[in-house]
Design an enzyme around this catalytic site. Sequence first.
Site, PDB file in Angstrom:
ATOM      1  N   CYS A 183     -22.371  -8.634  -4.811  1.00 29.30           N
ATOM      2  CA  CYS A 183     -23.051  -7.491  -4.183  1.00 29.30           C
ATOM      3  C   CYS A 183     -24.543  -7.512  -4.517  1.00 29.30           C
ATOM      4  O   CYS A 183     -25.374  -7.031  -3.738  1.00 29.30           O
ATOM      5  CB  CYS A 183     -22.445  -6.165  -4.665  1.00 29.30           C
ATOM      6  SG  CYS A 183     -20.863  -5.771  -3.897  1.00 29.30           S
ATOM      7  N   CYS A 197     -12.473   5.678   8.629  1.00 31.42           N
ATOM      8  CA  CYS A 197     -13.922   5.441   8.711  1.00 31.42           C
ATOM      9  C   CYS A 197     -14.194   4.000   8.291  1.00 31.42           C
ATOM     10  O   CYS A 197     -13.626   3.524   7.313  1.00 31.42           O
ATOM     11  CB  CYS A 197     -14.669   6.409   7.793  1.00 31.42           C
ATOM     12  SG  CYS A 197     -16.460   6.144   7.780  1.00 31.42           S
ATOM     13  N   CYS A 203     -23.937   0.005   1.612  1.00 29.18           N
ATOM     14  CA  CYS A 203     -22.786   0.900   1.765  1.00 29.18           C
ATOM     15  C   CYS A 203     -23.074   2.289   1.191  1.00 29.18           C
ATOM     16  O   CYS A 203     -22.705   3.308   1.780  1.00 29.18           O
ATOM     17  CB  CYS A 203     -21.535   0.299   1.112  1.00 29.18           C
ATOM     18  SG  CYS A 203     -21.683  -0.048  -0.646  1.00 29.18           S
ATOM     19  N   CYS A 261     -14.529  11.375   1.041  1.00 29.64           N
ATOM     20  CA  CYS A 261     -14.495  10.276   2.001  1.00 29.64           C
ATOM     21  C   CYS A 261     -13.954  10.748   3.360  1.00 29.64           C
ATOM     22  O   CYS A 261     -13.007  11.527   3.422  1.00 29.64           O
ATOM     23  CB  CYS A 261     -13.606   9.167   1.431  1.00 29.64           C
ATOM     24  SG  CYS A 261     -13.392   7.753   2.505  1.00 29.64           S
ATOM     25  N   ASP A 280       0.794  -1.216   0.000  1.00 26.38           N
ATOM     26  CA  ASP A 280       0.000   0.000   0.000  1.00 26.38           C
ATOM     27  C   ASP A 280       0.840   1.286   0.000  1.00 26.38           C
ATOM     28  O   ASP A 280       0.328   2.347   0.304  1.00 26.38           O
ATOM     29  CB  ASP A 280      -0.914  -0.110   1.245  1.00 26.38           C
ATOM     30  CG  ASP A 280      -1.625   1.161   1.636  1.00 26.38           C
ATOM     31  OD1 ASP A 280      -1.981   1.892   0.743  1.00 26.38           O
ATOM     32  OD2 ASP A 280      -1.825   1.406   2.824  1.00 26.38           O
ATOM     33  N   CYS A 333     -23.185   5.764   3.769  1.00 28.25           N
ATOM     34  CA  CYS A 333     -22.022   6.662   3.773  1.00 28.25           C
ATOM     35  C   CYS A 333     -22.414   8.055   4.259  1.00 28.25           C
ATOM     36  O   CYS A 333     -23.233   8.735   3.636  1.00 28.25           O
ATOM     37  CB  CYS A 333     -21.405   6.753   2.384  1.00 28.25           C
ATOM     38  SG  CYS A 333     -19.985   7.867   2.340  1.00 28.25           S
ATOM     39  N   CYS A 359     -27.821  -5.120  -3.424  1.00 30.37           N
ATOM     40  CA  CYS A 359     -27.581  -4.454  -2.135  1.00 30.37           C
ATOM     41  C   CYS A 359     -26.957  -3.073  -2.334  1.00 30.37           C
ATOM     42  O   CYS A 359     -26.041  -2.894  -3.134  1.00 30.37           O
ATOM     43  CB  CYS A 359     -26.643  -5.327  -1.297  1.00 30.37           C
ATOM     44  SG  CYS A 359     -26.194  -4.589   0.292  1.00 30.37           S
ATOM     45  N   CYS A 403     -18.814   1.992   5.631  1.00 34.71           N
ATOM     46  CA  CYS A 403     -19.240   1.187   4.476  1.00 34.71           C
ATOM     47  C   CYS A 403     -18.878  -0.292   4.641  1.00 34.71           C
ATOM     48  O   CYS A 403     -19.464  -1.158   3.995  1.00 34.71           O
ATOM     49  CB  CYS A 403     -18.677   1.745   3.168  1.00 34.71           C
ATOM     50  SG  CYS A 403     -16.892   1.637   3.016  1.00 34.71           S
ATOM     51  N   CYS A 411     -21.791  -3.658   5.572  1.00 33.21           N
ATOM     52  CA  CYS A 411     -21.771  -4.672   4.501  1.00 33.21           C
ATOM     53  C   CYS A 411     -22.214  -6.028   5.057  1.00 33.21           C
ATOM     54  O   CYS A 411     -21.613  -6.536   6.010  1.00 33.21           O
ATOM     55  CB  CYS A 411     -20.360  -4.773   3.912  1.00 33.21           C
ATOM     56  SG  CYS A 411     -20.212  -6.073   2.658  1.00 33.21           S
TER      57      CYS A 411
END
Length: 308
Positions: A186, A239, A192, A212, A132, A196, A189, A242, A246
């Site tokens: 998904c 945060c 999320c 975000c 990352d 938010c 659905c 979301c 789920c």
Amino acid sequence: MSSIIHHRTSLIKQEAKRLGFLSCGISKAGFLEEEAPRLENWLNQNKHGQMSYMENHFDKRLNPTLLVDDAKSVISLLLNYYPSETQNADSYKISKYAYGQDYHFVIKEKLKELLYFIQTEIGEVSGRAFVDSAPVLDKAWAAKSGLGWIGKNSNLITQKVGSFYFIAELIVDLDLEYDTATTDHCGSCTACIDACPTEAIVAPFVVDGSKCISYFTIELKDNLPQEMKGKFDEWAFGCDVCQDVCPWNKFSKPHNETLLKPNESILNFSKKDWEEITLETFNKVFKNSAVKRTKMEGFKRNINFLKA
């Protein structure tokens, strides 16, 4: 030859499991054709906000052979960070991934071990580890290697364990057996998108990074925008909304990685404790934590924004 490749692949996956990774998937290194126009469009619409580093190394983000000479395979790995305990109710919130030690260091050590194992057991192999912090589209590679699908909140999701895990890669110049992508689960659905607090998920599978809460509380160096006042749902760092909503995360299981064990102060501090935090306490609580990225000034800025 194929039996050798199969054997090598099995060895790598077994060692990844021994090192504590949740799962390991492998894909052929090459240009990410589908992601290229999506990334370009996202950047052109300034959905990265002030994260100007996202504009750098565009070609490298899409092609791992530009990061590792003669790259053949991308080994994607998941490390669970779902905690057994969460913060007390009367507290400003910190993202679950930051409860313990900074994941960059924890995973980097495991990746070094895995690469050393490959070089010891298989022979002369060149490779690089990524956590990352380099221009690698980790979620795209993890999805390509069958570890999950990219959900409407743009997180990688799996049916068995949800999405509370880190993604990392080893890019190596070694031919291996390649996994196939899984399907999207998904369905219809929109949990999320509906949940938010800042409406950052602007369309299914499209997150406007500049809206975000994680971006505001971690990446943004300026003052927080007044129009966002009252919309942060008491998040002081990152945060999880979301992910928390789920349905697939009901399958999340607590990790058993000692280094990611939650800092007791993070779990037990009240709002008042956070409001009155001193530099000495900040440095002590977040000594080896990802929260240090915000520095004391950024963290206090976030707390004051929530408090006022």
